[in-house]
Design a protein around this motif. Structure first.
Motif, mmCIF file in Angstrom:
data_model
loop_
_atom_site.group_PDB
_atom_site.id
_atom_site.type_symbol
_atom_site.label_atom_id
_atom_site.label_comp_id
_atom_site.label_asym_id
_atom_site.label_seq_id
_atom_site.Cartn_x
_atom_site.Cartn_y
_atom_site.Cartn_z
ATOM 1 N N ALA A 112 0.975 -1.208 0.003
ATOM 2 C CA ALA A 112 0.029 -0.157 0.030
ATOM 3 C C ALA A 112 0.749 1.216 0.003
ATOM 4 O O ALA A 112 1.830 1.334 0.757
ATOM 5 C CB ALA A 112 -0.845 -0.052 1.301
ATOM 6 N N GLY A 113 0.444 2.338 -0.712
ATOM 7 C CA GLY A 113 1.035 3.609 -0.677
ATOM 8 C C GLY A 113 0.211 4.841 -0.913
ATOM 9 O O GLY A 113 -0.899 4.537 -1.476
ATOM 10 N N GLY A 125 4.249 6.157 2.753
ATOM 11 C CA GLY A 125 3.384 7.416 2.340
ATOM 12 C C GLY A 125 3.403 7.434 0.917
ATOM 13 O O GLY A 125 2.376 7.996 0.630
ATOM 14 N N ILE A 126 4.378 7.259 -0.002
ATOM 15 C CA ILE A 126 4.372 7.552 -1.344
ATOM 16 C C ILE A 126 4.376 6.328 -2.168
ATOM 17 O O ILE A 126 3.263 6.246 -3.015
ATOM 18 C CB ILE A 126 5.503 8.352 -1.899
ATOM 19 C CG1 ILE A 126 5.643 9.783 -1.253
ATOM 20 C CG2 ILE A 126 5.271 8.656 -3.278
ATOM 21 C CD1 ILE A 126 4.469 10.721 -1.302
ATOM 22 N N LYS A 172 8.253 -1.119 5.998
ATOM 23 C CA LYS A 172 7.258 0.324 6.087
ATOM 24 C C LYS A 172 8.469 1.504 5.712
ATOM 25 O O LYS A 172 9.476 1.262 6.199
ATOM 26 C CB LYS A 172 6.359 0.407 7.184
ATOM 27 C CG LYS A 172 7.311 0.295 8.477
ATOM 28 C CD LYS A 172 6.188 0.430 9.629
ATOM 29 C CE LYS A 172 6.778 0.210 10.969
ATOM 30 N NZ LYS A 172 7.366 -1.090 11.096
ATOM 31 N N GLY A 173 7.643 2.558 5.388
ATOM 32 C CA GLY A 173 8.544 3.784 5.315
ATOM 33 C C GLY A 173 7.977 4.965 5.007
ATOM 34 O O GLY A 173 6.878 4.942 4.579
ATOM 35 N N GLY A 174 8.228 6.279 5.447
ATOM 36 C CA GLY A 174 7.554 7.488 5.156
ATOM 37 C C GLY A 174 7.559 7.755 3.626
ATOM 38 O O GLY A 174 6.434 8.027 3.333
ATOM 39 N N ILE A 175 8.481 7.421 2.994
ATOM 40 C CA ILE A 175 8.206 7.667 1.534
ATOM 41 C C ILE A 175 8.066 6.294 0.619
ATOM 42 O O ILE A 175 7.367 6.254 -0.296
ATOM 43 C CB ILE A 175 9.463 8.418 1.029
ATOM 44 C CG1 ILE A 175 9.966 9.842 1.835
ATOM 45 C CG2 ILE A 175 9.635 8.656 -0.651
ATOM 46 C CD1 ILE A 175 8.746 10.564 1.437
#
Length: 249
Positions: free
Chosen positions: A170-171, A200-201, A225-228
């Protein structure tokens, strides 16, 4: 429509004008019946009242929408898709199309089927610019703007997501990114949940570039998982993220 449009002419400078749900459905019917190069422009906000069948609800890229759809700054709200089928969104599958200047609000819920997006389910090639999505998306490869890419000729720029996205990968902007593409000047503030990957992106970036993007939404995953991005073999530059909270499933 103009006489040119009555003949099905592909002309960005003479688009069919759409101002109602019925006119949008008529456009969908023409595209789904084979007029894949039609171009259209919204002239009013539209509220959908029925369960939505995607525009370009086709199985093969060669049959997919390849025209231009200009939202002209307007909003399509009430998007509702509940099905156990892949390639779902306002548009199902596009190939070489341009979608721009469009806001969409709604709910797309497809279990764990792949290529599920708020605006486009699967993008074979083309450009999405100045678009936003709010509401929710649930699927396998799931994204607020696009569920999945499968081409080396894709650009997603100046787009945003505020919706909750729930998927296997998912993004906020894009779920699964198989091939080379560019995502730039995009942001996410929605909550992203991925059973395998969440970001997130872009949930998964195999190759290409993410540039000048940011995330401030919560990211939840029992995998990567990650912010970007959650997984990346491409280039990421001039991006930043905040973590209000990370949750472990």
């Amino acid at each position: 429509p103009t006489a040119a449009w009555a003949a099905g002419t592909d002309a960005v400078d003479v688009p069919i004008e759409i101002s109602s749900e019925e006119e949008l459905k008529d456009f969908r019917t023409r595209v789904n019946n084979g007029e894949k190069s039609l171009c259209a422009k919204l002239t009013a906000d539209i509220t959908l009242t029925d369960e939505w069948e995607p525009i370009s609800n086709v199985a093969f890229p060669a049959d997919a929408f390849a025209g231009t759809f200009d939202g002209n700054g307007h909003t399509i709200s009430g998007l509702s898709i509940t099905t156990q089928a892949a390639n779902q969104g306002l548009f199902g599958l596009i190939n070489g199309a341009t979608i721009q200047n469009l806001k969409v609000n709604g709910t797309v819920s497809c279990g764990t089927k792949n290529n599920i997006g708020g605006i486009v389910g699967k993008m074979q090639a083309g450009t999405i610019s100045q678009c936003s999505y709010s509401g929710s998306v649930t699927g396998g490869y799931a994204g607020g703007i696009v569920g999945a890419l499968n081409s080396n000729s894709v650009t997603i720029q100046n787009c945003s997501n505020t919706a909750n996205i729930n998927g296997t990968i998912a993004g906020g902007i894009l779920g699964y990114w198989r091939t080379r593409a560019t995502v730039e000047n995009c942001y996410n503030t929605g909550k992203i949940v991925g059973s395998s990957k969440a970001a997130g992106i872009a949930g998964q970036l195999n190759t290409g570039t993410i540039r000048s993007c940011y995330n401030s939404g919560n990211i939840t995953s029992k995998g990567d998982k990650g912010g970007i991005y959650a997984f990346c073999n491409g280039t990421v530059e001039k991006c930043y993220y905040l973590y209000p909270r990370e949750e472990i499933l």
